[in-house]
Design an enzyme around this catalytic site. Structure first.
Site, PDB file in Angstrom:
ATOM      1  CG  ASP A 213      -1.752   1.642   1.132  1.00  0.00           C
ATOM      2  OD1 ASP A 213      -1.256   2.213   0.667  1.00  0.00           O
ATOM      3  OD2 ASP A 213      -2.792   1.006   1.963  1.00  0.00           O
ATOM      4  CG  HIS A 214       1.153   4.177  -3.452  1.00  0.00           C
ATOM      5  ND1 HIS A 214      -0.225   3.665  -3.484  1.00  0.00           N
ATOM      6  CD2 HIS A 214       1.618   5.548  -3.524  1.00  0.00           C
ATOM      7  CE1 HIS A 214      -0.204   5.229  -3.770  1.00  0.00           C
ATOM      8  NE2 HIS A 214       0.207   6.240  -3.474  1.00  0.00           N
ATOM      9  CG  HIS A 276      -4.444   4.592  -0.140  1.00  0.00           C
ATOM     10  ND1 HIS A 276      -3.120   3.336  -0.060  1.00  0.00           N
ATOM     11  CD2 HIS A 276      -4.455   4.736  -1.753  1.00  0.00           C
ATOM     12  CE1 HIS A 276      -3.376   3.453  -1.387  1.00  0.00           C
ATOM     13  NE2 HIS A 276      -3.831   3.931  -2.417  1.00  0.00           N
TER      14      HIS A 276
HETATM   15  C1  BG6 Z   1      -3.243   5.092  -6.146  1.00  0.00           C
HETATM   16  C2  BG6 Z   1      -4.839   4.681  -6.717  1.00  0.00           C
HETATM   17  O1  BG6 Z   1      -3.274   3.751  -5.273  1.00  0.00           O
HETATM   18  O2  BG6 Z   1      -3.169   5.926  -5.602  1.00  0.00           O
HETATM   19  C3  BG6 Z   1      -5.300   6.271  -7.424  1.00  0.00           C
HETATM   20  O3  BG6 Z   1      -5.363   3.845  -7.419  1.00  0.00           O
HETATM   21  C4  BG6 Z   1      -4.644   7.227  -7.005  1.00  0.00           C
HETATM   22  O4  BG6 Z   1      -6.644   6.050  -8.579  1.00  0.00           O
HETATM   23  C5  BG6 Z   1      -3.608   7.277  -6.604  1.00  0.00           C
HETATM   24  O5  BG6 Z   1      -4.928   8.627  -8.139  1.00  0.00           O
HETATM   25  C6  BG6 Z   1      -3.047   8.676  -4.798  1.00  0.00           C
HETATM   26  O6  BG6 Z   1      -2.089   8.390  -4.424  1.00  0.00           O
HETATM   27  P1  BG6 Z   1      -1.133   9.923  -4.261  1.00  0.00           P
HETATM   28  O7  BG6 Z   1       0.573   8.852  -3.622  1.00  0.00           O
HETATM   29  O8  BG6 Z   1      -1.113  10.749  -5.501  1.00  0.00           O
HETATM   30  O9  BG6 Z   1      -1.339  10.077  -3.490  1.00  0.00           O
END
Ligand code: BG6
Length: 526
Positions: A213-214, A276
């Site tokens: 989960d980045h 997230h």
């Molecule tokens: C991803 C989603 O996991 O996270 C995207 O699939 C989203 O739809 C993105 O735009 C948002 O990540 P960040 O790091 O730009 O907030």
């Protein structure tokens, strides 16, 4: 204040003092050993935008193990040279150190090679195995990190075939290690996630599986734990006695763009909330873990997720954007985006009111919201404290006396702001909210490492703290499945649409108004 002090004492001296105050916790934790990294989905967007730029940066920072090899695996016909050329082009756009240094790139690119093959074809894995075995260094051949940046429906098969080809063993004899990084989405609902978990568990131990989960790789998200558990003053206030409610907002300015096909299957609930937002909530609300060990932290997150009360239908609002103007430019509606059905019912916005049934949070509403095509991109957590007793200033000012609030700004303009009331200088008696602000940039300089750098390094070191455990992913699916079941068969109503570049449907304001609250929208970066 800080800048005046810096001036007086000399910037260098203060920097040295700051450095002396640093307490490092990761010594010895992150040992990376020589290995091969195989990226499945080597022609894909994630590889070009995130994975290779992150690996390049780690190479530049001398953080990758030595020696190391990176093999790209994908179906398209390519040579090592053409894959490298493609990545180089992408790197110039996506690297966080620009311009790309020719010498650094040369030495990095020398470690990259390509393996053409179909993910479902056992013979392709045999070829991959030969390519891995051809490494000159024995540790590079035996230590392997497989990164699955492919369609979720292919996770199970890829892991089975890796196992079949002898590349992934459940009990690789030490010191050999083999791990699999699995991208999101991990499943589509609880049943499919549980099925996938069972499938993967046949070929790899839980410790070998790293579900990404980045958000957990973001500095500011990691800082939630440090902020909470290394500062006595805030932790005292982190209870139902002091907190009135909590708002977690992850807003995105962009629409679904080219990802309409994927998004039609996902929607905001699966795409953002299941992972997230619930992860951020877990970090904000969990109990202190018994230690900093990965399992202690993950145990507490799961416990928190399990304490979330089933969300009632009146605690959920979904929405979908229609065409609207931003800076006099027309943004298309969701139904007009490529690969989206013209009568799609998929939500691009979700707002929730959650209650956590435990000793600390009983009765405190947690509001979560996320959406695409909102006025700006910003993620923040706002802890709204209870108002003062209704005497003295509160008795005079009524609701105009703002309650204290603490905002953790996760991105962009990363920082923490405490809002409290102060006297307006002058002969009259007047009070208004003022801010005390900590900005990452001001304190630490403009340093914004990409989440994927951190996560890749942890995957190489075998540290699972920032990855999602099996019970965690399944518990989160249980929560969102229940929410989805409340609306699945119902078409969107008028109150659930919002114009592009606005803060979501009117119903979302109604959700908070039910309990006498109102959304606090993130402020634009000035
Ligand atoms: C991803 C989603 O996991 O996270 C995207 O699939 C989203 O739809 C993105 O735009 C948002 O990540 P960040 O790091 O730009 O907030």
């Amino acid at each position: 204040m800080k800048s005046t002090l810096r001036h007086a004492a000399g910037v260098d001296q203060l920097q040295q003092l700051d450095e002396l105050m640093v307490c490092r916790l990761d010594r010895g934790r992150r040992t990376v050993t020589p290995c091969t990294i195989v990226i499945f989905g080597a022609s894909g967007d994630l590889t070009a935008r995130k994975l290779v730029p992150a690996l390049y940066q780690l190479h530049r920072d001398r953080l990758l193990p030595q020696p190391v090899r990176v093999i790209g695996f994908a179906r398209r016909e390519k040579t090592d040279a053409s894959w490298r050329a493609e990545l180089f082009e992408a790197l110039q756009q996506f690297s966080r150190s620009k311009p790309v240094d020719a010498g650094e790139w040369q030495s990095f690119a020398a470690q990259l090679s390509y393996c053409q093959g179909d993910l479902a074809d056992p013979a392709a894995y045999e070829r991959l195995a030969r390519q891995i075995a051809a490494a000159e260094s024995e540790p590079v051949a035996r230590n392997r990190l497989f990164y699955l940046a492919v369609a979720p429906s292919q996770f199970g098969e890829a892991v089975r075939l890796l196992h079949q080809a002898g590349l992934l063993q459940r009990d690789a004899p030490a010191p050999a290690w083999q791990r699999v990084v699995v991208e999101k989405p991990f499943g589509h609902d609880l049943a499919s996630a549980a099925h996938l978990n069972t499938e993967l568990a046949r070929f790899a131990h839980e410790q070998q599986l790293l579900r990404i989960d980045h958000y957990l790789g973001k500095e500011t998200v990691q800082n939630i734990l440090m902020f909470r558990f290394s500062n006595a003053i805030f932790e005292q206030l982190w209870t139902r006695q002091a907190v009135d409610h909590v708002q977690i907002t992850v807003s995105e300015r962009g629409g679904v763009g080219a990802r309409g096909g994927y998004y039609e299957e996902a929607g905001a609930l699966r795409d953002m909330v299941q992972n997230h937002l619930l992860q951020v909530l877990a970090l904000v609300a969990m109990e202190p873990p018994v230690s900093l060990e990965a399992e202690s932290i993950r145990d507490e997150k799961v416990k928190l997720l399990k304490s979330i009360r089933l969300v009632r239908p009146d605690g959920v609002v979904r929405g979908q954007y229609f065409a609207g103007h931003r800076d006099s430019q027309l943004c298309p509606g969701y139904r007009q985006e490529p690969k989206v059905k013209p009568d799609s019912n998929v939500e691009t916005y979700v707002a929730l009111r959650l209650f956590i049934d435990n000793w600390r949070w009983s009765g405190v509403p947690f509001y979560l919201r996320t959406g695409k095509r909102l006025p700006l991109s910003a993620s923040e957590v706002r802890i709204q404290f209870r108002p003062t007793p209704h005497v003295l200033f509160a008795a005079e000012c009524g609701p105009r006396l703002a309650a204290n609030a603490l905002t953790l700004r996760l991105q962009p303009d990363e920082g923490i702001t405490l809002r409290f009331n102060g006297k307006v200088p002058g002969a009259s008696v007047a009070v208004r909210p003022v801010r005390m602000h900590f900005g990452y940039d001001t304190e630490f300089g403009a340093y914004t490492p990409e989440a994927y750098e951190h996560l890749l390094l942890d995957a190489l070191a075998g540290d699972p703290t920032l990855f999602i455990r099996r019970d965690e992913v399944e518990t989160a699916w249980g929560i969102v499945d229940h929410i989805r079941s409340g609306w699945e068969e119902r078409p969107l109503t008028d109150r659930e649409f919002y114009a592009a570049a606005t803060w979501g449907p009117a119903a979302a304001d109604g959700l908070l108004a039910q309990t006498g609250h109102a959304w606090r929208n993130p402020e634009p970066v000035t």
